[in-house]
Design an enzyme around this catalytic site. Structure first.
Site, mmCIF file in Angstrom:
data_model
loop_
_atom_site.group_PDB
_atom_site.id
_atom_site.type_symbol
_atom_site.label_atom_id
_atom_site.label_comp_id
_atom_site.label_asym_id
_atom_site.label_seq_id
_atom_site.Cartn_x
_atom_site.Cartn_y
_atom_site.Cartn_z
ATOM 1 N N GLU A 252 34.935 34.149 37.061
ATOM 2 C CA GLU A 252 36.098 34.407 37.907
ATOM 3 C C GLU A 252 36.895 35.494 37.208
ATOM 4 O O GLU A 252 37.459 35.271 36.129
ATOM 5 C CB GLU A 252 36.937 33.147 38.092
ATOM 6 C CG GLU A 252 38.004 33.325 39.160
ATOM 7 C CD GLU A 252 39.378 32.902 38.708
ATOM 8 O OE1 GLU A 252 39.925 33.542 37.794
ATOM 9 O OE2 GLU A 252 39.902 31.929 39.267
ATOM 10 N N CYS A 286 45.350 35.193 38.863
ATOM 11 C CA CYS A 286 44.449 36.174 39.481
ATOM 12 C C CYS A 286 44.503 36.101 41.003
ATOM 13 O O CYS A 286 43.979 36.986 41.683
ATOM 14 C CB CYS A 286 43.029 35.953 38.993
ATOM 15 S SG CYS A 286 42.478 34.257 39.158
#
Length: 479
Positions: A252, A286
């Site tokens: 990720e 994020c």
């Protein structure tokens, strides 16, 4: 408990080990007070952790799932008993507010539980017999082996949860490397493992400089899988440096999340959610909204609502009466100042924030609303990872979708609309692994996956569990 006096040591092969590299002092970014010290691990200790995980793998992977489950539940219960200590340590090393941090311990408990239940539901497959009744062809899934997990500093326990859940449930063993900015809660996790006598070598925890131990962990031939949460640059380096053997990846990486607001949207809810996500953890996620594309008909109203939300900002940490936490470091604050200065120099307007709060000790930056943003600005192109929001107009849905996709990233995106036609068209057009419509959250049962340069694979859901297993086709002749 006085966390500053605790000994934070590496946890390798079921034992605490003093690091053999430099001494790292952890300072709370919220009040600049010392939280603790840790001797970081070196390359030799990284190798020792890998060897320990390798030795433990045949034992752990061959356990009946029910027996592994007993250990997982024992660990889960021990985490619950340590909830208060873990929470306090997380707040201190990250400078977050209590309300921004409470979900992390829940994540650790929930992911361990969810993935064990998923593993119990896994069914082996029997392929159709095409040999005239002479054979049966089962396909089974087995754990891949040793996993190296490199974690980001922004959510130490939540990031640990997303990896440890599928690792343990699948039967893999691991080496966990926390970020050196927030290593203490992860190393403290070793005391929980030690207290319950968790099988040695299954979970190894080592904190060290990326250049000193990451290269050793990644380039080793021992790991079957590398997983990480971090920057796109870090992910690309991991892929390059791992080419000593064929490995699996689950990553990720970075994001540049767009928000598309249509004329049918609940503008008040959209503004509160969007700016609220910039306040939560000071935008250091994020998935934080970064570029809001708003239909010109509602641009003025949405902008007004966002500015009003941003101006409610009160910076603080822990149990302070505040709604914006600290940035991780002084360098992070300076980067926010650079991004704002670059935008202003190129023609952007600052409608709220754009500076540090006055007379506040710690690494804080006020939630910032930028308008008149163009594609040439850092605020548009780069992952900000801070409390800065860009608001830009669009005239039709095709334009909005094109602008939203105008980035190398493809992790999270947001849509605010109540017209089904609009929602369907936008959702189909967005090049993102996660599309949130009108503000829902996430959890262990939901796949969190990035497209393009935002990652490989998924955290959460049965799709994640599959990544930690490999298929074995078995051909048995009965004749």
């Amino acid at each position: 408990m006085d966390f500053s006096k605790l000994q934070y040591r590496q946890y390798i092969d079921g034992a605490f080990v003093e690091g053999d590299s430099r001494l790292e002092t952890i300072i709370c970014p919220g009040n600049l007070e010392k939280v603790g010290e840790v001797k970081l691990a070196g390359a030799a200790q990284a190798t020792a952790a890998l060897e320990a995980a390798k030795r433990a793998f045949p034992i752990w992977s061959s356990m009946r799932l029910e027996e592994r489950g007993e250990w997982i539940f024992k660990l889960r219960d021990a985490i619950e008993e340590e909830r208060e200590n873990l929470h306090t340590l997380l707040v201190r090393e990250s400078g977050k507010l209590n309300g921004h941090n409470t979900f992390e311990i829940d994540s650790l408990i929930n992911y361990l539980t969810y993935f064990l239940e998923q593993a119990k539901c896994d069914q082996d497959t029997i392929l159709r017999d095409i040999s005239g009744g002479k054979g049966c062809y089962p396909v089974v899934r087995e754990p891949v082996g040793v996993v190296v997990a490199c974690l980001a500093w922004n959510f130490p326990m939540h990031n640990l949860a997303t990896k440890l859940g599928p690792i343990l449930a699948s039967g893999c063993t691991c080496v966990i490397k926390p970020a050196t900015k927030t290593p203490l809660s992860t190393l403290y996790f070793g005391t929980i493992l030690d207290r319950i006598g968790f099988p040695k070598g299954v979970i190894n925890l080592i904190a060290g400089d990326a250049k000193e131990i990451s290269d050793t962990l990644i380039s080793s031939k021992i790991p079957a899988m590398l997983t990480m949460i971090g920057s796109t640059q870090g992910g690309l380096k991991m892929v390059r440096d791992s080419a000593t053997s064929v490995k699996r990846f689950s990553m990720e990486l970075g994001g540049n999340a767009p928000v598309i607001v249509t004329p049918t949207a609940d503008l008040k809810a959209a503004a509160a959610h969007t700016v609220g996500n910039k306040m939560r953890c000071a935008g250091q996620t994020c998935t934080a909204p970064q570029r809001a594309f708003v239909h010109r008909d509602v641009l003025s109203k949405f902008t007004e609502l966002c500015v009003a939300e941003a101006k409610t900002a009160v910076c603080g940490m822990g149990d302070e009466d505040a709604n914006v936490g600290a940035l991780i470091s002084e360098d992070a604050v300076k980067r926010m100042e650079q991004i704002v200065a670059d935008a202003v120099e190129k023609g952007a307007s600052v409608l709220a924030g754009g500076e540090r709060p006055k007379d506040k000790k710690g690494h804080y930056f006020l939630p910032t609303i930028l308008t008149n943003v163009t594609r040439e600005m850092l605020a548009y192109k780069e992952e900000i990872f801070g409390p800065i929001l860009c608001i830009m107009p669009y005239d039709d849905l095709d334009e909005a979708i094109a602008l939203a996709n105008d980035t190398e990233y493809g992790l999270a995106s947001y849509v605010w609309a109540t017209n089904y036609y609009e929602i369907n068209r936008i959702v189909k057009g967005l090049e993102y692994g996660v599309v949130n419509v009108n503000g829902p959250g996430t959890g262990a049962n939901y796949p969190h996956a990035g497209w393009k340069n935002s990652g490989i694979g998924a955290d959460g859901s049965s799709y994640s569990l599959e990544e930690y297993t490999r298929r074995k086709g078995i051909r048995i002749s009965l004749a």
